[in-house]
Scaffold this motif. Structure first.
Motif, PDB file in Angstrom:
ATOM      1  N   PHE A  77      46.003  32.157  40.697  1.00 47.57           N
ATOM      2  CA  PHE A  77      44.585  32.335  40.392  1.00 47.57           C
ATOM      3  C   PHE A  77      44.457  32.661  38.916  1.00 47.57           C
ATOM      4  O   PHE A  77      45.221  33.483  38.396  1.00 47.57           O
ATOM      5  N   CYS A 118      39.154  26.170  42.427  1.00 51.37           N
ATOM      6  CA  CYS A 118      37.774  26.605  42.659  1.00 51.37           C
ATOM      7  C   CYS A 118      37.151  26.934  41.315  1.00 51.37           C
ATOM      8  O   CYS A 118      37.773  26.743  40.264  1.00 51.37           O
ATOM      9  N   CYS A 120      34.767  29.909  41.055  1.00 51.88           N
ATOM     10  CA  CYS A 120      34.073  31.197  41.036  1.00 51.88           C
ATOM     11  C   CYS A 120      34.605  32.182  39.995  1.00 51.88           C
ATOM     12  O   CYS A 120      33.853  33.017  39.507  1.00 51.88           O
ATOM     13  N   SER A 163      39.593  25.824  47.453  1.00 49.72           N
ATOM     14  CA  SER A 163      39.093  26.925  48.278  1.00 49.72           C
ATOM     15  C   SER A 163      37.575  27.038  48.291  1.00 49.72           C
ATOM     16  O   SER A 163      37.037  28.000  48.812  1.00 49.72           O
ATOM     17  N   LYS A 193      37.519  28.269  56.217  1.00 48.61           N
ATOM     18  CA  LYS A 193      37.339  29.478  55.425  1.00 48.61           C
ATOM     19  C   LYS A 193      36.010  30.110  55.778  1.00 48.61           C
ATOM     20  O   LYS A 193      34.952  29.490  55.623  1.00 48.61           O
ATOM     21  N   TYR A 198      35.961  40.576  54.081  1.00 42.08           N
ATOM     22  CA  TYR A 198      37.354  40.913  53.768  1.00 42.08           C
ATOM     23  C   TYR A 198      37.793  40.428  52.390  1.00 42.08           C
ATOM     24  O   TYR A 198      38.906  40.691  51.976  1.00 42.08           O
ATOM     25  N   TYR A 199      36.942  39.667  51.707  1.00 43.62           N
ATOM     26  CA  TYR A 199      37.314  39.197  50.364  1.00 43.62           C
ATOM     27  C   TYR A 199      36.940  40.194  49.269  1.00 43.62           C
ATOM     28  O   TYR A 199      37.189  39.929  48.093  1.00 43.62           O
ATOM     29  N   PHE A 202      39.426  41.164  46.456  1.00 44.77           N
ATOM     30  CA  PHE A 202      39.779  39.995  45.644  1.00 44.77           C
ATOM     31  C   PHE A 202      38.719  39.733  44.578  1.00 44.77           C
ATOM     32  O   PHE A 202      39.024  39.383  43.439  1.00 44.77           O
ATOM     33  N   ARG A 203      37.468  39.901  44.955  1.00 47.77           N
ATOM     34  CA  ARG A 203      36.405  39.604  43.991  1.00 47.77           C
ATOM     35  C   ARG A 203      36.441  40.574  42.820  1.00 47.77           C
ATOM     36  O   ARG A 203      36.122  40.195  41.698  1.00 47.77           O
ATOM     37  N   ARG A 215      27.854  33.428  49.811  1.00 46.99           N
ATOM     38  CA  ARG A 215      28.487  32.114  49.912  1.00 46.99           C
ATOM     39  C   ARG A 215      28.206  31.437  51.263  1.00 46.99           C
ATOM     40  O   ARG A 215      28.943  30.570  51.707  1.00 46.99           O
ATOM     41  N   GLN A 219      30.619  28.638  52.871  1.00 50.46           N
ATOM     42  CA  GLN A 219      31.671  29.170  53.731  1.00 50.46           C
ATOM     43  C   GLN A 219      31.161  29.320  55.168  1.00 50.46           C
ATOM     44  O   GLN A 219      29.967  29.447  55.398  1.00 50.46           O
ATOM     45  N   LYS A 246      41.450  31.129  56.951  1.00 52.96           N
ATOM     46  CA  LYS A 246      41.243  32.294  56.094  1.00 52.96           C
ATOM     47  C   LYS A 246      39.945  32.992  56.450  1.00 52.96           C
ATOM     48  O   LYS A 246      38.938  32.308  56.586  1.00 52.96           O
ATOM     49  N   TYR A 269      45.769  32.847  55.486  1.00 53.26           N
ATOM     50  CA  TYR A 269      45.664  33.676  54.284  1.00 53.26           C
ATOM     51  C   TYR A 269      45.342  35.109  54.710  1.00 53.26           C
ATOM     52  O   TYR A 269      44.250  35.391  55.193  1.00 53.26           O
ATOM     53  N   VAL A 271      44.186  38.126  53.686  1.00 53.17           N
ATOM     54  CA  VAL A 271      43.384  38.312  52.466  1.00 53.17           C
ATOM     55  C   VAL A 271      43.370  39.750  51.944  1.00 53.17           C
ATOM     56  O   VAL A 271      43.888  40.673  52.579  1.00 53.17           O
ATOM     57  N   SER A 272      42.712  39.902  50.814  1.00 53.24           N
ATOM     58  CA  SER A 272      42.727  41.160  50.077  1.00 53.24           C
ATOM     59  C   SER A 272      42.254  42.351  50.906  1.00 53.24           C
ATOM     60  O   SER A 272      42.838  43.432  50.831  1.00 53.24           O
ATOM     61  N   TYR A 311      49.702  39.213  50.003  1.00 57.99           N
ATOM     62  CA  TYR A 311      50.007  40.146  48.911  1.00 57.99           C
ATOM     63  C   TYR A 311      51.180  41.046  49.279  1.00 57.99           C
ATOM     64  O   TYR A 311      51.716  41.740  48.425  1.00 57.99           O
TER      65      TYR A 311
HETATM   66  C1  PBG Z   1      37.195  31.961  46.148  1.00 57.67           C
HETATM   67  C2  PBG Z   1      38.329  32.659  46.758  1.00 57.67           C
HETATM   68  C3  PBG Z   1      38.249  33.806  47.551  1.00 57.67           C
HETATM   69  C4  PBG Z   1      39.534  34.169  47.873  1.00 57.67           C
HETATM   70  C5  PBG Z   1      40.376  33.238  47.318  1.00 57.67           C
HETATM   71  N1  PBG Z   1      39.618  32.300  46.632  1.00 57.67           N
HETATM   72  C6  PBG Z   1      37.171  34.624  48.058  1.00 57.67           C
HETATM   73  C7  PBG Z   1      35.768  34.339  47.941  1.00 57.67           C
HETATM   74  O1  PBG Z   1      35.260  33.464  48.621  1.00 57.67           O
HETATM   75  O2  PBG Z   1      35.137  35.038  47.143  1.00 57.67           O
HETATM   76  C8  PBG Z   1      39.868  35.384  48.696  1.00 57.67           C
HETATM   77  C9  PBG Z   1      41.210  35.900  48.631  1.00 57.67           C
HETATM   78  C10 PBG Z   1      41.384  37.264  49.137  1.00 57.67           C
HETATM   79  O3  PBG Z   1      40.433  37.973  49.546  1.00 57.67           O
HETATM   80  O4  PBG Z   1      42.527  37.708  49.139  1.00 57.67           O
HETATM   81  N2  PBG Z   1      37.285  30.606  46.056  1.00 57.67           N
END
Ligand code: PBG
Ligand code: ZN
Length: 324
Positions: A77, A118, A120, A163, A193, A198-199, A202-203, A215, A219, A246, A269, A271-272, A311
């Motif tokens: 990323f 992506c 974002c 993504s 996705k 749960y993201y 990550f954001r 989103r 999504q 994911k 995935y 996720v974070s 992670y």
């Molecule tokens: C965005 C993207 C996201 C993650 C990876 N790529 C999240 C989002 O939609 O904001 C999430 C990864 C994570 O939470 O570990 N394209």
């Protein structure tokens, strides 16, 4: 009838090992890496203890550790210095991801490089594509995705992982890669996705929270199960090589549905937010974080995923290495 004694096969470690159905392996793991434009950056992400944003000059220690542990694949990323309306840094051949790919390929040629595709992290508004009338425009975004994947492929990416959940993404990518002779570059679809809370961490990590709205127009709705199979079907038809679900932990049913409906490798995935919850509860002493980590990841294997993006990859690899 006599009691059937299932406990016989649980009597000791040897017999438990013999009948064990699922295993976590280092080979199953993909480790996400955040690469930030600039120098001398090694910033821990507050809600993801142990996970850092690195500038390229600080990446070496991390990459040495990853490769020594036997982790074979990373998911990159990028965090750019400059954002704009369209996220045009994503297709800059000298952008942060492109530089990162070249650095890794030069110094760690054995490491398999997957790039997140992506916008974002690169758009001033934080949405996953080009805005038009307050929403992300699907087909204008596909045009920019073409430019982005070509730039990643030219830099040396082994696999791209879109993504953004735009319709027709995988087919568009396969076509443009093939037309440019990048037939060997593989595609992992973020096929299913969900629009997930749960993201959150990550954001923060990637500076990618949308500045307005959410989103939900691209999504998936967490309530939907059957729709997930439509998403996966089209990624499959459009020639995705790997299909991903994911997030993972709250969507184990979807992982199993997907596994039962495809012969392609299934990925998930972790996720974070899933990472942050375990870390936070462990810090408080409320759970045994290591054991909960292993159990959670094993549940993803049991649900049907072959590949886990996590992670926790380094921590898991350390444990698995010591077991051998
Ligand atoms: C965005 C993207 C996201 C993650 C990876 N790529 C999240 C989002 O939609 O904001 C999430 C990864 C994570 O939470 O570990 N394209
Ligand atoms: Zn995005």
């Amino acid at each position: 009838m006599e009691i059937y004694r299932t406990r016989r096969l649980r009597a000791n470690n040897a017999i438990r090992s013999l009948v064990r159905e699922n295993h976590l392996q280092i080979d199953d793991l993909i480790y996400p890496l955040f690469i930030e434009e600039g120098t001398n950056i090694e910033k821990e992400i507050p809600s993801m203890p142990g996970i850092f944003r690195y500038s390229i000059d600080k990446l070496k220690k991390e990459l040495d550790e990853i490769t020594e542990l036997g982790i074979k694949a990373v998911l990159l990323f990028g965090i750019p210095l400059n954002k704009d309306e369209e996220g045009s840094e994503t297709w800059n051949d000298n952008g942060i991801i492109q530089q990162g790919i070249r650095f890794i390929k030069e110094n760690y040629p054995q490491l398999y490089i997957i790039t997140d595709v992506c916008f974002c992290e690169y758009t001033s508004h934080g949405h996953c594509g080009v805005l038009c009338c307050g929403d992300v425009d699907n087909d204008l975004t596909l045009k920019n995705i073409e430019k982005q994947v070509l730039s990643h492929a030219k830099a040396g990416a082994d696999m791209v992982a879109p993504s953004g959940m735009m319709d027709g993404t995988v087919g568009t990518i396969r076509k443009v890669l093939d037309e440019s002779n990048f037939t060997k570059v593989a595609i992992m679809g973020y096929s299913i996705k969900y629009s997930s809370a749960y993201y959150g961490p990550f954001r923060d990590a990637a500076d990618s929270a949308p500045s307005f709205g959410d989103r939900k127009t691209y999504q998936m709705d967490p309530a939907n199960r059957h729709e997930a199979m439509i998403e996966a079907k089209y990624d499959d038809l459009e020639q995705a090589d790997i299909l991903m679900v994911k997030p993972a932990l709250s969507y184990l049913d979807i992982i199993r549905d997907l596994k039962n409906s495809t012969n392609k490798p299934v990925a998930c995935y972790n996720v974070s937010g899933e990472y942050a919850m375990i870390k936070a509860a462990d810090e408080k002493g409320w759970i045994n974080g290591t054991e909960v980590m292993m159990e959670s990841l094993l549940s993803m294997k049991r649900a049907g995923a072959k590949i886990i993006i996590t992670y926790f990859a380094k921590e898991v690899a350390k444990i698995l290495k010591n077991k051998q």
